[in-house]
Design a protein around this motif. Sequence first.
Motif, PDB file in Angstrom:
ATOM      1  N   GLN A 108       0.850  -1.188   0.000  1.00 10.43           N
ATOM      2  CA  GLN A 108       0.000   0.000   0.000  1.00 10.43           C
ATOM      3  C   GLN A 108       0.888   1.242   0.000  1.00 10.43           C
ATOM      4  N   VAL A 109       0.549   2.196  -0.838  1.00 14.52           N
ATOM      5  CA  VAL A 109       1.275   3.467  -0.888  1.00 14.52           C
ATOM      6  C   VAL A 109       0.245   4.581  -0.786  1.00 14.52           C
ATOM      7  N   GLU A 110       0.425   5.457   0.197  1.00 20.44           N
ATOM      8  CA  GLU A 110      -0.452   6.615   0.327  1.00 20.44           C
ATOM      9  C   GLU A 110       0.009   7.685  -0.658  1.00 20.44           C
ATOM     10  N   LEU A 111      -0.947   8.284  -1.359  1.00 25.34           N
ATOM     11  CA  LEU A 111      -0.647   9.370  -2.288  1.00 25.34           C
ATOM     12  C   LEU A 111      -1.148  10.666  -1.667  1.00 25.34           C
ATOM     13  N   ILE A 112      -0.285  11.668  -1.622  1.00 25.33           N
ATOM     14  CA  ILE A 112      -0.648  12.943  -1.008  1.00 25.33           C
ATOM     15  C   ILE A 112      -0.547  14.052  -2.058  1.00 25.33           C
ATOM     16  N   PRO A 113      -1.336  15.129  -1.904  1.00 25.25           N
ATOM     17  CA  PRO A 113      -1.270  16.231  -2.859  1.00 25.25           C
ATOM     18  C   PRO A 113       0.153  16.767  -2.972  1.00 25.25           C
ATOM     19  N   ALA A 114       0.573  16.998  -4.227  1.00 28.95           N
ATOM     20  CA  ALA A 114       1.939  17.450  -4.478  1.00 28.95           C
ATOM     21  C   ALA A 114       1.988  18.447  -5.628  1.00 28.95           C
ATOM     22  N   GLY A 115       0.977  19.257  -5.765  1.00 32.53           N
ATOM     23  CA  GLY A 115       0.926  20.235  -6.852  1.00 32.53           C
ATOM     24  C   GLY A 115      -0.517  20.506  -7.219  1.00 32.53           C
ATOM     25  N   GLU A 116      -0.715  21.329  -8.241  1.00 30.74           N
ATOM     26  CA  GLU A 116      -2.059  21.756  -8.626  1.00 30.74           C
ATOM     27  C   GLU A 116      -3.014  20.582  -8.827  1.00 30.74           C
ATOM     28  N   ASN A 117      -2.637  19.623  -9.644  1.00 32.34           N
ATOM     29  CA  ASN A 117      -3.511  18.478  -9.939  1.00 32.34           C
ATOM     30  C   ASN A 117      -2.759  17.155  -9.811  1.00 32.34           C
ATOM     31  N   THR A 118      -1.806  17.121  -8.890  1.00 34.39           N
ATOM     32  CA  THR A 118      -0.916  15.968  -8.763  1.00 34.39           C
ATOM     33  C   THR A 118      -0.942  15.410  -7.349  1.00 34.39           C
ATOM     34  N   LEU A 119      -0.829  14.085  -7.267  1.00 35.56           N
ATOM     35  CA  LEU A 119      -0.635  13.398  -5.987  1.00 35.56           C
ATOM     36  C   LEU A 119       0.620  12.553  -6.127  1.00 35.56           C
ATOM     37  N   LYS A 120       1.362  12.398  -5.032  1.00 38.97           N
ATOM     38  CA  LYS A 120       2.635  11.673  -5.074  1.00 38.97           C
ATOM     39  C   LYS A 120       2.724  10.722  -3.899  1.00 38.97           C
ATOM     40  N   GLY A 121       3.345   9.559  -4.165  1.00 42.86           N
ATOM     41  CA  GLY A 121       3.585   8.595  -3.106  1.00 42.86           C
ATOM     42  C   GLY A 121       4.883   7.860  -3.347  1.00 42.86           C
ATOM     43  N   THR A 122       5.535   7.472  -2.250  1.00 44.82           N
ATOM     44  CA  THR A 122       6.774   6.707  -2.363  1.00 44.82           C
ATOM     45  C   THR A 122       6.690   5.498  -1.449  1.00 44.82           C
ATOM     46  N   GLY A 123       7.482   4.503  -1.770  1.00 39.98           N
ATOM     47  CA  GLY A 123       7.518   3.289  -0.976  1.00 39.98           C
ATOM     48  C   GLY A 123       8.615   2.378  -1.470  1.00 39.98           C
ATOM     49  N   THR A 124       8.676   1.205  -0.887  1.00 39.84           N
ATOM     50  CA  THR A 124       9.667   0.220  -1.292  1.00 39.84           C
ATOM     51  C   THR A 124       8.975  -0.813  -2.170  1.00 39.84           C
ATOM     52  N   PHE A 125       9.109  -0.644  -3.463  1.00 43.03           N
ATOM     53  CA  PHE A 125       8.521  -1.588  -4.410  1.00 43.03           C
ATOM     54  C   PHE A 125       9.254  -1.469  -5.743  1.00 43.03           C
ATOM     55  N   ALA A 126       9.222  -2.543  -6.506  1.00 42.04           N
ATOM     56  CA  ALA A 126       9.815  -2.569  -7.839  1.00 42.04           C
ATOM     57  C   ALA A 126       8.718  -2.951  -8.835  1.00 42.04           C
ATOM     58  N   LEU A 127       8.797  -2.391 -10.014  1.00 40.04           N
ATOM     59  CA  LEU A 127       7.801  -2.654 -11.049  1.00 40.04           C
ATOM     60  C   LEU A 127       8.287  -3.730 -12.010  1.00 40.04           C
ATOM     61  N   SER A 128       7.355  -4.495 -12.518  1.00 47.14           N
ATOM     62  CA  SER A 128       7.637  -5.500 -13.542  1.00 47.14           C
ATOM     63  C   SER A 128       6.449  -5.511 -14.497  1.00 47.14           C
ATOM     64  N   PRO A 129       6.552  -6.215 -15.629  1.00 48.75           N
ATOM     65  CA  PRO A 129       5.403  -6.280 -16.541  1.00 48.75           C
ATOM     66  C   PRO A 129       4.155  -6.894 -15.901  1.00 48.75           C
TER      67      PRO A 129
END
Length: 138
Positions: free
Chosen positions: A90-111
Motif C-alpha cells: 500500500q502506498v499513500e498518495l498525497i497532494p503534491a501540486g495543482e492536480n498531482t498526488l505523489k507517493g513513495t515506498g519500497t517496491f519494484a515494477l515489472s510487466p
Amino acid sequence: MRQLLVSFFILCVTLLGAVQVGAHSAKHAEPVKSFHGGQSLAAGPYHLELVAKDGELLLYVTDHSDKPIPTEGAKAKATIQQGFEKTNKQVELIPAGENTLKGTGTFALSPETGIIVFLKLPQRDAHAARFTPLKTKS
C-alpha cells in the motif's frame, strides 16, 4: 390490470436508467491521452494518469476535457500487486501540486505489476482505476 401497468412502468424506468449508464461508459471507452509519459485511464468524471517508477508514483488528475482538477484535500492510496502474489503493498498518495498526488515506498515494477488507485476528492464521490504501467500493448 393495475398490477400489470405498475410492473410495466417499473420495467420501463429500469431500462431507461440502464441506457443512460451504458451511454456514459461508451462515451469514454476511447483511449485517454497521456501528457506526462504515464498510463492514462478514465475513472468516473476524471482522467487519471499514473507515472510509475520503482519506489515512486505520481498521479495526475484532469477532467474529461483534460483540464486540471485541483487535488488539495484529496485522499488517495495505491495498492501494488505483483502478478498473483498474496502480498500487496500500500502506498499513500498525497497532494503534491495543482492536480498531482505523489507517493513513495519500497517496491519494484515489472510487466506483471498491477496498481489499483483509489481517489477521493473533497465533496466528491470516490473512484478507482487499475493500471498496468509496464505491460506491453498487444
